[in-house]
Design a protein around this motif. Structure first.
Motif: not given
Length: 582
Positions: A1-2, A203-207, A221-224, A226-227
């Protein structure tokens, strides 16, 4: 995600979800008006007590500057005009306190959200924070319990307020990820001071993330991720270690001159909006203030600030800065910055309308009051004055006449001021850039406002997401204008600064250095990294690179070229190979 990185660093840990339930504010007609007013006053008093506790905690855990955020929040709850507006709504409409408070607060929130300037627009988050605090008290809702946050937590939330951020235990938090927020919001500022990597705008990060998911967050960089897999974990752990070493190196920049390897010295200054921002300016060892956005003094109030009120604000900044220069931009409202008590008429295109210097020249008393306040404060420091949105020679000369008349009036009244204050202008309109050779004969300095100069040169509304691909600070047309402005200024014997966002862009700093820019003004946290860049460059090499970019055809070509030369993935800059590549 970015998303958008707003606080640099790498965070690796387990997700901790903070999900805030929306508050239901219903309109209820009441019979006992006085009871609702009493409820409102009690809730506001409760809010002030909470803010005082938060102030003391932040003062002890983080620092004076960050703690002052909550003093400014407390002042909102002591504003007589705001309180009267809420109470009058309760009385005139016979409605419940929470509804009246919510309606009045939302009016001011919308006012700030419509402002183009990032710093001012994001002050709406402060109003939301205060509003939420009072509404929770009225509705009997308890605050989130942050004591349950585990070690090495990656905080994931739709939004985080300054109050949320200040209550986190620094040692427990690895990073923060939110759906909304802003680069200059107080929550982001606190995150940077605490050294917590932060990414916003997903957007919709909680989901997308669940509690205890392993998350990597790159606050630059704003990169995320997950796992992540083992390869990704290893790569980002290595990157995290390098960044920690770099931060140690950046601290060593404090006290050093901003000078290139071939002895070309520049000034690294900071942009501020209020006196509270000065502490960060000094902590990051800025050599001055290149932009004091004076309009913030006029915002979030129901009447124009008096000469004495303005004088005290300017005096505080100048005293804190000592001998270091402070450039105060005169009132820049209109367009996106609507102030109700000025009663600015609706316009088809407000960004091209009655704003900034145009409004001041049409409201001479307002302008003169501000100039008198700045002149009176000038004896307390090293002040310079800058007029915004100059597009014609006549505007500049008219502004200078009012300035000279203000000096004459103070002289006749026996009021002290410095008589040798430098006068400059913002170059943010193409017409001013094109006649900058003529304007340079009338002023002591230029400051290039790249945010508006890009918008007006490229005919692109920078707030329009459909046109964002056209809005670029790497556009050859912009770079050619900037080079011309700098050359014209130097030919006339005056210096040139830059206070737009481009001034703090690591890829563009070498280019502007090569063009001969004298002063770079940016957000305080960027000062030390910019000094590190400058101290590791040769100006004569940057001149060649700058000239090469001026002959390129597209923004993409320019950005790709600069990314290749000045990448930040290794030792902040690939400095060693610059000479061989050119």
């Amino acid at each position: 995600m970015k998303g958008l990185g707003v606080s640099q660093g790498i965070g690796i840990g387990k997700a901790f979800i903070i999900e805030k339930k929306p508050m239901d504010i219903n309109k209820v007609y009441v019979d006992d008006i006085q009871n609702e007013i009493n409820r409102l006053r009690n809730a506001m008093e409760d809010g002030k007590n909470q803010l005082n506790e938060l102030y003391l905690k932040t003062l002890n855990d983080i620092g004076e500057k960050e703690a002052q955020i909550f003093k400014s929040h407390e002042m909102m709850l002591e504003d007589d005009t705001f309180i009267s507006e809420v109470e009058n709504k309760i009385k005139s409409e016979a409605v419940n306190a929470e509804y009246a408070f919510n309606e009045v607060s939302n009016y001011y929130i919308r006012l700030f959200e419509n402002i183009e300037d990032d710093y001012l627009r994001e002050r709406s988050e402060d109003i939301k924070d205060v509003m939420s605090r009072v509404l929770k008290s009225l509705l009997g809702i308890k605050d989130t319990d942050y004591s349950k946050i585990h070690n090495n937590a990656i905080i994931v939330a739709k939004d985080l307020t300054p109050s949320d951020t200040a209550q986190f235990e620094k040692g427990k938090i690895e990073a923060m990820i939110t759906e909304i927020g802003g680069k200059t919001s107080h929550a982001a500022i606190i995150a940077r001071i605490m050294g917590i990597p932060t990414v916003i705008g997903i957007d919709n990060i909680i989901d997308k993330i669940k509690d205890d998911d392993i998350v990597i967050c790159d606050g630059k960089t704003g990169k995320v991720i997950v796992n992540p897999n083992e390869k990704q974990l290893f790569y980002y752990q290595q990157k995290k270690d390098k960044l920690e070493k770099l931060n140690i190196e950046l601290k060593k920049q404090i006290g050093l001159p901003s000078i290139t390897k071939d002895n070309f010295e520049v000034s690294l200054a900071a942009n501020i909006g209020t006196p509270h921002d000065v502490d960060s300016v000094l902590e990051n060892d800025a050599e001055g203030i290149g932009l004091f956005r004076s309009e913030f003094i006029f915002m979030n109030r129901s009447c124009q600030p008096t000469e004495d009120e303005q004088f005290e604000e300017y005096k505080e900044v100048l005293q804190k800065m000592g001998d270091k220069p402070v450039i105060i931009r005169t009132l820049d409202i209109g367009g996106d910055k609507n102030v109700p008590y000025f009663d600015i008429p609706k316009e088809m295109n407000p960004f091209l309308g009655y704003r900034a210097i145009r409004l001041c020249l049409g409201n001479v008393e307002v302008f003169r009051t501000q100039l008198r306040a700045i002149l009176r404060a000038s004896v307390y420091g090293n002040v310079k004055i800058m007029f915004p949105m100059i597009s014609t020679m006549k505007e500049l000369r008219d502004a200078k006449k009012i300035f000279e008349k203000s000096k004459e009036d103070l002289r006749n009244e026996g009021i002290s001021f410095k008589d040798d204050i430098e006068i400059g202008i913002m170059i943010e309109i193409p017409s001013a850039a094109i006649i900058s050779d003529l304007l340079a004969k009338e002023v002591d300095f230029f400051s290039i406002g790249t945010n508006d100069l890009i918008q007006y040169t490229l005919a692109v509304d920078r707030m329009n997401s459909k046109l964002s691909h056209l809005y670029s600070q790497y556009h050859p047309a912009l770079l050619r204008l900037i080079k011309g402005i700098i050359d014209n200024a130097h030919n006339a014997g005056i210096w040139v600064g830059m206070c737009g966002e481009a001034a703090g862009d690591p890829k563009l700093i070498p280019i502007f250095l090569g063009m001969g820019l004298d002063e770079f003004s940016m957000n305080s946290p960027s000062i030390l990294s910019s000094r590190y860049i400058i101290r590791n460059l040769y100006k004569n090499e940057m001149e060649q690179i700058a000239n090469k970019t001026l002959n390129m055809e597209t923004a993409v070509e320019v950005e790709d070229y600069l990314s290749c030369l000045f990448a930040e993935d290794n030792d902040y800059l690939k400095r060693c190979n610059v000479r061989s590549k050119n």
